[in-house]
Structure formats: structure tokens, C-alpha cells
Write a protein that holds these residues in place. Structure first.
Motif, PDB file in Angstrom:
ATOM      1  N   GLU A 287      34.904  98.646  23.479  1.00 10.20           N
ATOM      2  CA  GLU A 287      34.315  97.234  23.961  1.00 10.20           C
ATOM      3  C   GLU A 287      32.466  98.093  23.533  1.00 10.20           C
ATOM      4  N   SER A 288      32.847  99.307  24.294  1.00 11.45           N
ATOM      5  CA  SER A 288      31.842  99.907  24.950  1.00 11.45           C
ATOM      6  C   SER A 288      30.716 100.779  23.389  1.00 11.45           C
ATOM      7  N   GLU A 289      32.573 101.258  22.659  1.00 14.10           N
ATOM      8  CA  GLU A 289      31.919 101.941  21.837  1.00 14.10           C
ATOM      9  C   GLU A 289      31.292 100.866  20.124  1.00 14.10           C
ATOM     10  N   ALA A 290      31.442 100.091  20.269  1.00 18.01           N
ATOM     11  CA  ALA A 290      31.438  98.974  19.105  1.00 18.01           C
ATOM     12  C   ALA A 290      29.484  98.476  19.598  1.00 18.01           C
ATOM     13  N   ALA A 291      29.672  98.202  21.156  1.00 16.87           N
ATOM     14  CA  ALA A 291      28.522  97.550  21.165  1.00 16.87           C
ATOM     15  C   ALA A 291      26.677  99.090  21.371  1.00 16.87           C
ATOM     16  N   GLU A 292      27.505 100.511  21.677  1.00 19.26           N
ATOM     17  CA  GLU A 292      26.432 101.337  20.588  1.00 19.26           C
ATOM     18  C   GLU A 292      26.225 101.761  19.152  1.00 19.26           C
ATOM     19  N   MET A 293      27.211 101.300  18.750  1.00 15.82           N
ATOM     20  CA  MET A 293      27.075 101.244  16.797  1.00 15.82           C
ATOM     21  C   MET A 293      26.352 100.508  16.872  1.00 15.82           C
ATOM     22  N   GLN A 294      26.154  99.028  17.654  1.00 14.99           N
ATOM     23  CA  GLN A 294      25.445  97.247  17.326  1.00 14.99           C
ATOM     24  C   GLN A 294      24.205  98.260  17.375  1.00 14.99           C
ATOM     25  N   ARG A 295      23.554  99.080  18.427  1.00 15.93           N
ATOM     26  CA  ARG A 295      22.326  99.256  19.215  1.00 15.93           C
ATOM     27  C   ARG A 295      22.242 100.632  17.875  1.00 15.93           C
ATOM     28  N   GLN A 296      22.936 101.380  17.513  1.00 20.12           N
ATOM     29  CA  GLN A 296      22.520 102.085  15.992  1.00 20.12           C
ATOM     30  C   GLN A 296      22.331 102.085  14.210  1.00 20.12           C
ATOM     31  N   GLY A 297      22.507 100.136  14.595  1.00 23.24           N
ATOM     32  CA  GLY A 297      22.547  99.272  13.366  1.00 23.24           C
ATOM     33  C   GLY A 297      23.769  99.518  12.609  1.00 23.24           C
ATOM     34  N   ILE A 298      24.775 100.238  12.541  1.00 27.19           N
ATOM     35  CA  ILE A 298      25.830 100.447  12.459  1.00 27.19           C
ATOM     36  C   ILE A 298      26.999  98.936  12.684  1.00 27.19           C
ATOM     37  N   GLU A 299      27.847  98.641  11.470  1.00 26.02           N
ATOM     38  CA  GLU A 299      28.863  97.766  11.735  1.00 26.02           C
ATOM     39  C   GLU A 299      29.720  98.426  12.184  1.00 26.02           C
ATOM     40  N   PRO A 300      30.281  98.042  13.826  1.00 26.90           N
ATOM     41  CA  PRO A 300      31.795  98.380  14.718  1.00 26.90           C
ATOM     42  C   PRO A 300      32.766  98.725  13.880  1.00 26.90           C
ATOM     43  N   LEU A 301      33.290  99.785  13.719  1.00 24.82           N
ATOM     44  CA  LEU A 301      35.070  99.840  13.517  1.00 24.82           C
ATOM     45  C   LEU A 301      35.875  99.171  13.987  1.00 24.82           C
ATOM     46  N   SER A 302      36.417  98.297  13.709  1.00 20.03           N
ATOM     47  CA  SER A 302      37.230  97.371  14.843  1.00 20.03           C
ATOM     48  C   SER A 302      38.194  98.315  15.123  1.00 20.03           C
ATOM     49  N   ARG A 303      39.394  97.559  16.166  1.00 23.92           N
ATOM     50  CA  ARG A 303      40.525  99.043  16.855  1.00 23.92           C
ATOM     51  C   ARG A 303      41.520  99.501  15.832  1.00 23.92           C
ATOM     52  N   GLN A 304      41.635  99.140  14.802  1.00 24.36           N
ATOM     53  CA  GLN A 304      42.528  99.344  13.974  1.00 24.36           C
ATOM     54  C   GLN A 304      41.544 100.706  13.319  1.00 24.36           C
ATOM     55  N   GLU A 305      40.489 100.805  12.771  1.00 30.83           N
ATOM     56  CA  GLU A 305      40.008 101.725  12.022  1.00 30.83           C
ATOM     57  C   GLU A 305      40.030 102.498  13.072  1.00 30.83           C
ATOM     58  N   LEU A 306      39.766 102.469  14.426  1.00 34.17           N
ATOM     59  CA  LEU A 306      39.298 103.513  15.631  1.00 34.17           C
ATOM     60  C   LEU A 306      40.826 104.375  15.404  1.00 34.17           C
ATOM     61  N   ARG A 307      41.720 103.309  15.613  1.00 34.85           N
ATOM     62  CA  ARG A 307      43.263 104.399  15.507  1.00 34.85           C
ATOM     63  C   ARG A 307      43.094 105.469  14.267  1.00 34.85           C
ATOM     64  N   VAL A 308      42.562 104.772  12.744  1.00 35.96           N
ATOM     65  CA  VAL A 308      42.790 105.390  11.735  1.00 35.96           C
ATOM     66  C   VAL A 308      41.976 106.733  12.304  1.00 35.96           C
ATOM     67  N   LEU A 309      40.471 106.814  12.295  1.00 33.65           N
ATOM     68  CA  LEU A 309      39.605 107.400  12.320  1.00 33.65           C
ATOM     69  C   LEU A 309      40.228 108.668  13.568  1.00 33.65           C
ATOM     70  N   ARG A 310      41.001 108.233  15.049  1.00 35.59           N
ATOM     71  CA  ARG A 310      40.838 109.450  14.907  1.00 35.59           C
ATOM     72  C   ARG A 310      42.552 110.251  15.073  1.00 35.59           C
ATOM     73  N   LEU A 311      43.225 109.656  14.456  1.00 30.58           N
ATOM     74  CA  LEU A 311      44.102 110.207  13.506  1.00 30.58           C
ATOM     75  C   LEU A 311      43.621 111.481  11.544  1.00 30.58           C
ATOM     76  N   LEU A 312      42.629 110.321  11.184  1.00 26.81           N
ATOM     77  CA  LEU A 312      41.667 111.627  10.289  1.00 26.81           C
ATOM     78  C   LEU A 312      41.419 112.573  11.151  1.00 26.81           C
ATOM     79  N   ILE A 313      40.430 113.041  12.365  1.00 24.39           N
ATOM     80  CA  ILE A 313      40.012 113.637  12.690  1.00 24.39           C
ATOM     81  C   ILE A 313      40.503 114.684  13.807  1.00 24.39           C
TER      82      ILE A 313
END
Length: 83
Positions: free
Chosen positions: A9-35
């Protein structure tokens, strides 16, 4: 698990403040694995989905972050403090 929801939720809020569409929970999982350097096949096996699903999710992550490569996604996630 509760801590992970709060973090998301805090990650989503930060992304919204910066004008970026928040990532879904699943997208965050994929991003972690991508990294972590996993291949699409490894991600698919880890998350029990098809490689086509992973490709679609990675494309969505790239679109939302405004990037076109893995290295750019990693840099953007660090810059935006997503993870």
C-alpha cells in the motif's frame, strides 16, 4: 503477510504521488523475481503460471514504469523505492 500488504500500500501511494500507475500485487512479485535475475521460465515455475503470463506481466510492468528493458526496470524500481 500483513506487513507485506502495508508495504504494498505504501509502495502504491508513492507511485501515485510520482504520477505512475501502481503495480498490482502479482506485478510486484514478478518484479522482485525479475530483479533477482530469474528467467521468464524460472518465474513461471516459481509463481505457477505460464511463461506467456509472465511475458504479459513483465510488459505491463515495463509500461507502468515507462521502461523497455530489465536493467531500466531495476533502476526505476530503485529510484522509485518500489521494493
Amino acid at each position: 503477510m500483513h506487513q507485506q500488504v502495508i508495504q504494498s500500500e505504501s509502495e502504491a501511494a508513492e507511485m501515485q504521488r510520482q504520477g505512475i500507475e501502481p503495480l498490482s500485487r502479482q506485478e510486484l512479485r514478478v518484479l522482485r523475481l525479475l530483479i533477482a535475475g530469474q528467467t521468464y521460465a524460472e518465474m513461471a515455475e516459481t509463481l505457477i503460471v505460464s511463461t506467456n503470463t509472465i511475458k504479459t506481466q513483465v510488459s505491463s510492468i515495463y509500461r507502468k514504469l515507462g521502461v523497455s528493458r530489465r536493467a531500466e526496470a531495476i533502476a526505476a524500481s530503485q529510484r522509485l523505492q518500489i521494493l
